[in-house]
Motif scaffolding. Structure first.
Motif, mmCIF file in Angstrom:
data_model
loop_
_atom_site.group_PDB
_atom_site.id
_atom_site.type_symbol
_atom_site.label_atom_id
_atom_site.label_comp_id
_atom_site.label_asym_id
_atom_site.label_seq_id
_atom_site.Cartn_x
_atom_site.Cartn_y
_atom_site.Cartn_z
ATOM 1 N N PRO A 74 0.820 -1.215 0.000
ATOM 2 C CA PRO A 74 0.000 0.000 0.000
ATOM 3 C C PRO A 74 0.857 1.269 0.000
ATOM 4 O O PRO A 74 1.049 1.905 1.018
ATOM 5 C CB PRO A 74 -0.815 -0.126 1.290
ATOM 6 C CG PRO A 74 0.072 -0.908 2.200
ATOM 7 C CD PRO A 74 0.853 -1.842 1.316
ATOM 8 N N ILE A 132 -2.823 4.877 -3.412
ATOM 9 C CA ILE A 132 -3.620 4.549 -4.591
ATOM 10 C C ILE A 132 -3.126 5.303 -5.818
ATOM 11 O O ILE A 132 -3.222 4.810 -6.943
ATOM 12 C CB ILE A 132 -5.126 4.813 -4.334
ATOM 13 C CG1 ILE A 132 -5.983 4.222 -5.443
ATOM 14 C CG2 ILE A 132 -5.408 6.300 -4.162
ATOM 15 C CD1 ILE A 132 -6.029 2.737 -5.448
ATOM 16 N N HIS A 134 -0.573 3.281 -7.741
ATOM 17 C CA HIS A 134 -1.190 2.164 -8.458
ATOM 18 C C HIS A 134 -1.961 2.651 -9.687
ATOM 19 O O HIS A 134 -1.858 2.062 -10.766
ATOM 20 C CB HIS A 134 -2.100 1.361 -7.518
ATOM 21 C CG HIS A 134 -1.348 0.576 -6.503
ATOM 22 N ND1 HIS A 134 -0.824 -0.670 -6.771
ATOM 23 C CD2 HIS A 134 -0.994 0.869 -5.223
ATOM 24 C CE1 HIS A 134 -0.186 -1.121 -5.697
ATOM 25 N NE2 HIS A 134 -0.284 -0.209 -4.744
#
Length: 194
Positions: free
Chosen positions: A156, A159, A162
């Motif tokens: 993680p 976001i 990603h």
């Protein structure tokens, strides 16, 4: 220039196989020295090279694309295959590895997302054509597990990392498709279609 292209086209796949073996031979040293995300990102280069051997030996993938997908039209050229696989794929994986090493693992996410998208594309083609396509085996055995393991190992990081990596992977695949379609249009305009 044509002579260089012909020379390279006849040799790059075999060279990829030998390079993959050489890169895999140093894996234990890297594993002992670097964090898992970097080691997994490193594996994208030999993983792609093994895939390229399956995919491009005997010009199989280009012939498959031109015959099965584009009905015998010359959509995917030898030049495009060389450019996509050598500077783009190998360069992308190398750049992702260095970016992850220099700035953090999240900066290397484009490599596993590009690999994952490529693998999914091969699987979708197998479903669409109800059979094997050059590169399918390594997509299932190498691409899916390696790309997913790398994404999970990087973890993680936010976001944004990603989404940016996935977006770049989609753009790169889109540019390849656009190049093929543009070539078809040029060939049709010149009356070169079968």
């Amino acid at each position: 220039m044509q002579g260089l292209k012909t020379w390279l086209a006849g040799r790059w796949v075999a060279a990829a196989g030998f390079m993959a073996a050489a890169l895999l031979a140093i894996l234990p040293l890297l594993h002992a020295s670097y964090a898992l995300p970097l080691v997994l990102l490193f594996l994208h280069s030999p993983g792609y090279m093994v895939h390229q051997v399956e995919e491009h030996t005997g010009d199989r993938f280009r012939r498959f694309v031109n015959q099965r997908i584009f009905g015998g039209r010359d959509a995917l050229s030898v030049t495009a295959v060389l450019v996509i696989n050598l500077p783009v794929v190998w360069g992308l994986n190398l750049a992702a590895l260095y970016a992850a090493f220099l700035w953090g693992a999240g900066f290397g996410l484009v490599a596993p997302y590009a690999m994952l998208l490529n693998g999914i594309t091969h699987i979708a083609a197998a479903l669409r054509f109800r059979g094997y396509n050059p590169g399918l085996a390594t997509s299932v055995v190498v691409f899916l597990p390696l790309s997913l393991a790398t994404i999970v190992a990087i973890g993680p990081v936010g976001i944004g990392f990603h989404l940016a990596a996935l977006g770049l992977a989609v753009v790169l695949h889109g540019l390849i498709i656009a190049d093929v379609l543009l070539r078809l249009r040029r060939n049709a305009a010149q009356g070169l279609t079968p």
